[in-house]
Design a protein around this motif. Structure first.
Motif, PDB file in Angstrom:
ATOM      1  N   LYS A  76      -8.007   1.828   1.687  1.00 55.17           N
ATOM      2  CA  LYS A  76      -7.321   2.685   0.699  1.00 55.17           C
ATOM      3  C   LYS A  76      -5.818   2.441   0.737  1.00 55.17           C
ATOM      4  O   LYS A  76      -5.156   2.356  -0.307  1.00 55.17           O
ATOM      5  CB  LYS A  76      -7.640   4.153   0.982  1.00 55.17           C
ATOM      6  CG  LYS A  76      -7.165   5.110  -0.079  1.00 55.17           C
ATOM      7  CD  LYS A  76      -7.648   6.530   0.224  1.00 55.17           C
ATOM      8  CE  LYS A  76      -7.195   7.503  -0.853  1.00 55.17           C
ATOM      9  NZ  LYS A  76      -7.673   8.880  -0.550  1.00 55.17           N
ATOM     10  N   ASP A 107     -14.789  -5.065  -2.893  1.00 51.12           N
ATOM     11  CA  ASP A 107     -13.536  -4.856  -2.170  1.00 51.12           C
ATOM     12  C   ASP A 107     -13.658  -5.118  -0.673  1.00 51.12           C
ATOM     13  O   ASP A 107     -12.691  -5.537  -0.032  1.00 51.12           O
ATOM     14  CB  ASP A 107     -13.067  -3.402  -2.347  1.00 51.12           C
ATOM     15  CG  ASP A 107     -12.818  -3.038  -3.795  1.00 51.12           C
ATOM     16  OD1 ASP A 107     -11.935  -3.661  -4.408  1.00 51.12           O
ATOM     17  OD2 ASP A 107     -13.493  -2.133  -4.316  1.00 51.12           O
ATOM     18  N   LEU A 164     -10.111  -6.770  -0.050  1.00 49.07           N
ATOM     19  CA  LEU A 164      -9.148  -5.807   0.475  1.00 49.07           C
ATOM     20  C   LEU A 164      -9.364  -5.578   1.963  1.00 49.07           C
ATOM     21  O   LEU A 164      -8.412  -5.364   2.720  1.00 49.07           O
ATOM     22  CB  LEU A 164      -9.277  -4.465  -0.251  1.00 49.07           C
ATOM     23  CG  LEU A 164      -8.549  -4.281  -1.577  1.00 49.07           C
ATOM     24  CD1 LEU A 164      -8.860  -2.910  -2.152  1.00 49.07           C
ATOM     25  CD2 LEU A 164      -7.043  -4.463  -1.398  1.00 49.07           C
ATOM     26  N   SER A 175     -13.546   1.661 -11.852  1.00 49.20           N
ATOM     27  CA  SER A 175     -12.655   0.791 -11.083  1.00 49.20           C
ATOM     28  C   SER A 175     -12.077   1.519  -9.876  1.00 49.20           C
ATOM     29  O   SER A 175     -11.530   0.888  -8.967  1.00 49.20           O
ATOM     30  CB  SER A 175     -11.525   0.283 -11.977  1.00 49.20           C
ATOM     31  OG  SER A 175     -10.752   1.373 -12.474  1.00 49.20           O
ATOM     32  N   GLN A 176     -12.196   2.860  -9.845  1.00 47.04           N
ATOM     33  CA  GLN A 176     -11.636   3.635  -8.745  1.00 47.04           C
ATOM     34  C   GLN A 176     -12.548   3.655  -7.518  1.00 47.04           C
ATOM     35  O   GLN A 176     -12.087   3.875  -6.395  1.00 47.04           O
ATOM     36  CB  GLN A 176     -11.380   5.075  -9.206  1.00 47.04           C
ATOM     37  CG  GLN A 176     -10.367   5.189 -10.337  1.00 47.04           C
ATOM     38  CD  GLN A 176      -9.040   4.534  -9.990  1.00 47.04           C
ATOM     39  OE1 GLN A 176      -8.432   4.844  -8.967  1.00 47.04           O
ATOM     40  NE2 GLN A 176      -8.598   3.606 -10.822  1.00 47.04           N
ATOM     41  N   LYS A 191      -4.304  -0.271   1.653  1.00 42.03           N
ATOM     42  CA  LYS A 191      -4.030  -1.601   1.098  1.00 42.03           C
ATOM     43  C   LYS A 191      -4.012  -1.566  -0.413  1.00 42.03           C
ATOM     44  O   LYS A 191      -3.212  -2.238  -1.066  1.00 42.03           O
ATOM     45  CB  LYS A 191      -5.049  -2.606   1.605  1.00 42.03           C
ATOM     46  CG  LYS A 191      -4.877  -2.969   3.079  1.00 42.03           C
ATOM     47  CD  LYS A 191      -5.998  -3.879   3.567  1.00 42.03           C
ATOM     48  CE  LYS A 191      -5.856  -4.185   5.052  1.00 42.03           C
ATOM     49  NZ  LYS A 191      -6.977  -5.015   5.562  1.00 42.03           N
ATOM     50  N   ARG A 192      -4.936  -0.784  -1.011  1.00 46.16           N
ATOM     51  CA  ARG A 192      -4.937  -0.685  -2.474  1.00 46.16           C
ATOM     52  C   ARG A 192      -3.668  -0.026  -2.972  1.00 46.16           C
ATOM     53  O   ARG A 192      -3.055  -0.483  -3.943  1.00 46.16           O
ATOM     54  CB  ARG A 192      -6.160   0.099  -2.965  1.00 46.16           C
ATOM     55  CG  ARG A 192      -6.125   0.315  -4.477  1.00 46.16           C
ATOM     56  CD  ARG A 192      -7.255   1.182  -4.974  1.00 46.16           C
ATOM     57  NE  ARG A 192      -8.488   0.432  -5.106  1.00 46.16           N
ATOM     58  CZ  ARG A 192      -9.646   0.968  -5.525  1.00 46.16           C
ATOM     59  NH1 ARG A 192      -9.696   2.258  -5.800  1.00 46.16           N
ATOM     60  NH2 ARG A 192     -10.721   0.213  -5.641  1.00 46.16           N
ATOM     61  N   VAL A 193      -3.245   1.031  -2.295  1.00 46.76           N
ATOM     62  CA  VAL A 193      -2.020   1.732  -2.685  1.00 46.76           C
ATOM     63  C   VAL A 193      -0.824   0.777  -2.596  1.00 46.76           C
ATOM     64  O   VAL A 193       0.016   0.725  -3.493  1.00 46.76           O
ATOM     65  CB  VAL A 193      -1.797   2.969  -1.789  1.00 46.76           C
ATOM     66  CG1 VAL A 193      -0.408   3.564  -2.044  1.00 46.76           C
ATOM     67  CG2 VAL A 193      -2.866   4.022  -2.057  1.00 46.76           C
ATOM     68  N   ALA A 219      -0.893  -2.489  -2.752  1.00 42.59           N
ATOM     69  CA  ALA A 219      -1.017  -3.536  -3.777  1.00 42.59           C
ATOM     70  C   ALA A 219      -0.581  -3.040  -5.146  1.00 42.59           C
ATOM     71  O   ALA A 219      -0.046  -3.810  -5.957  1.00 42.59           O
ATOM     72  CB  ALA A 219      -2.460  -4.028  -3.838  1.00 42.59           C
ATOM     73  N   LEU A 220      -0.782  -1.729  -5.393  1.00 41.00           N
ATOM     74  CA  LEU A 220      -0.377  -1.151  -6.680  1.00 41.00           C
ATOM     75  C   LEU A 220       1.098  -0.782  -6.712  1.00 41.00           C
ATOM     76  O   LEU A 220       1.603  -0.338  -7.740  1.00 41.00           O
ATOM     77  CB  LEU A 220      -1.234   0.091  -6.989  1.00 41.00           C
ATOM     78  CG  LEU A 220      -2.733  -0.179  -7.225  1.00 41.00           C
ATOM     79  CD1 LEU A 220      -3.489   1.133  -7.356  1.00 41.00           C
ATOM     80  CD2 LEU A 220      -2.931  -1.035  -8.471  1.00 41.00           C
ATOM     81  N   GLY A 221       1.765  -0.953  -5.561  1.00 37.75           N
ATOM     82  CA  GLY A 221       3.194  -0.697  -5.519  1.00 37.75           C
ATOM     83  C   GLY A 221       3.531   0.779  -5.409  1.00 37.75           C
ATOM     84  O   GLY A 221       4.627   1.194  -5.778  1.00 37.75           O
TER      85      GLY A 221
END
Length: 310
Positions: free
Chosen positions: A302, A241, A280, A209-210, A304-306, A308-310
């Motif tokens: 990258k 993504d 993403l 998933s990473q 955006k993912r960070v 989204a994960l808060g």
């Protein structure tokens, strides 16, 4: 005959476009010092690039900035896709020094992000997956600060382990292009199967998933907007993504004809639809290609993912 520069040309038209390219597809011939230096480096290290072999229209811009997409496993492909300018035939032996040369090129160019692709190698038991792994390992050793994006073939009729071994090597981005809509596969991508490629993307995400997954499409081949929207949905179902979408350009008279030159406004509309479906990152424009601005896009994705994960 359709007027190529007319943005109102129907996407459903079956009349091949024979007019000149519209203004939004014209690029300057490469003349910069950076371009010459990049070409000289590739020649010295005996590396192939998809930039040259596939006649990419962005080669002048990218090489002037010393960004090149390396094409491993030779310059001869075992497939004969109707859109691709890479030559078809029986490839030569795998170059054992190629992984080290790729790592040397990354260092010489000062790359923060590198894209590695390949020809199809149906003649090899693993489809060339082992060479991807060796390249990734060499880059990790000799260019540890360079992020790695790979663009692989479909490994059709190869063992499932081909994809697993590449994911285990830990690329930052795994890209595999669907290229076009399912209806056009028999004529545009006859050696491939749409749902096999879709399953490959799903498999990558299931294995890790990473790893960011990415896929690209060409437009102007006679596809309809609804068909493209369905492919967007299929990609999202496979966890993709990052979507890239660009205009197909006919490399030579023997390749598939351009049915429509899609105007920039239509690309903007496709991008808006794709973003609404949850990608993403989306890059959609007439000159967009899989590796165009890949480093900048990766950094944004990258971030955006960070976020989204808060």
């Amino acid at each position: 005959m359709s007027e190529a520069a007319n943005p109102d040309v129907s996407v459903l038209s079956l009349e091949p476009v024979r007019a000149r390219k519209p203004d939004w597809l014209r690029v300057r011939a490469p003349t910069s010092v950076g371009f010459a230096e990049t070409r000289a480096l590739m020649r010295r290290l005996k590396l192939n690039t998809v930039c040259e072999e596939a006649a990419c229209p962005n080669i002048g811009e990218c090489w002037s900035q010393k960004h090149a997409t390396v094409m491993i496993l030779g310059e001869t492909c075992t497939r004969a896709c109707a859109f691709c300018n890479v030559k078809t035939g029986m490839p030569g032996p795998v170059d054992l020094l190629e992984p080290m040369h790729v790592a040397e090129a990354a260092g010489a160019l000062g790359l923060e992000h590198i894209v590695i692709t390949s020809v199809d190698r149906d003649d090899l038991p693993d489809g060339g997956a082992g060479q991807f792994v060796k390249v990734i390992n060499e880059l990790r050793k000799h260019a540890p600060n360079t992020t790695i994006e790979i663009l692989t073939p479909d490994f059709r009729n190869k063992a499932k382990r081909a994809v697993e071994m590449i994911v285990d090597a830990g690329p930052d981005v795994y890209n595999h292009n669907l290229e076009t809509v399912p209806r056009l596969y028999p004529t545009i991508r006859p050696g491939a199967r749409y749902y096999h490629s879709l399953r490959l993307l799903d498999q990558v995400k299931a294995l890790s998933s990473q790893v960011f997954t990415k896929s690209g499409l060409m437009v102007g081949l006679g596809e309809t907007p609804l068909e493209l929207h369905q492919v967007f949905d299929d990609m999202r179902s496979a966890g993709v993504d990052f979507l890239t979408c660009g205009q197909y350009l006919q490399p030579t008279p023997r390749h598939a004809k351009v049915i429509e030159f899609v105007p920039p406004a239509t690309f903007a509309a496709y991008a808006a639809v794709a973003r609404s479906k949850g990608f993403l990152q989306v890059a959609a424009s007439p000159l967009t290609r899989s590796s165009y601005h890949a480093g900048k896009d990766f950094a944004e994705m990258k971030a955006k993912r960070v976020a989204a994960l808060g």
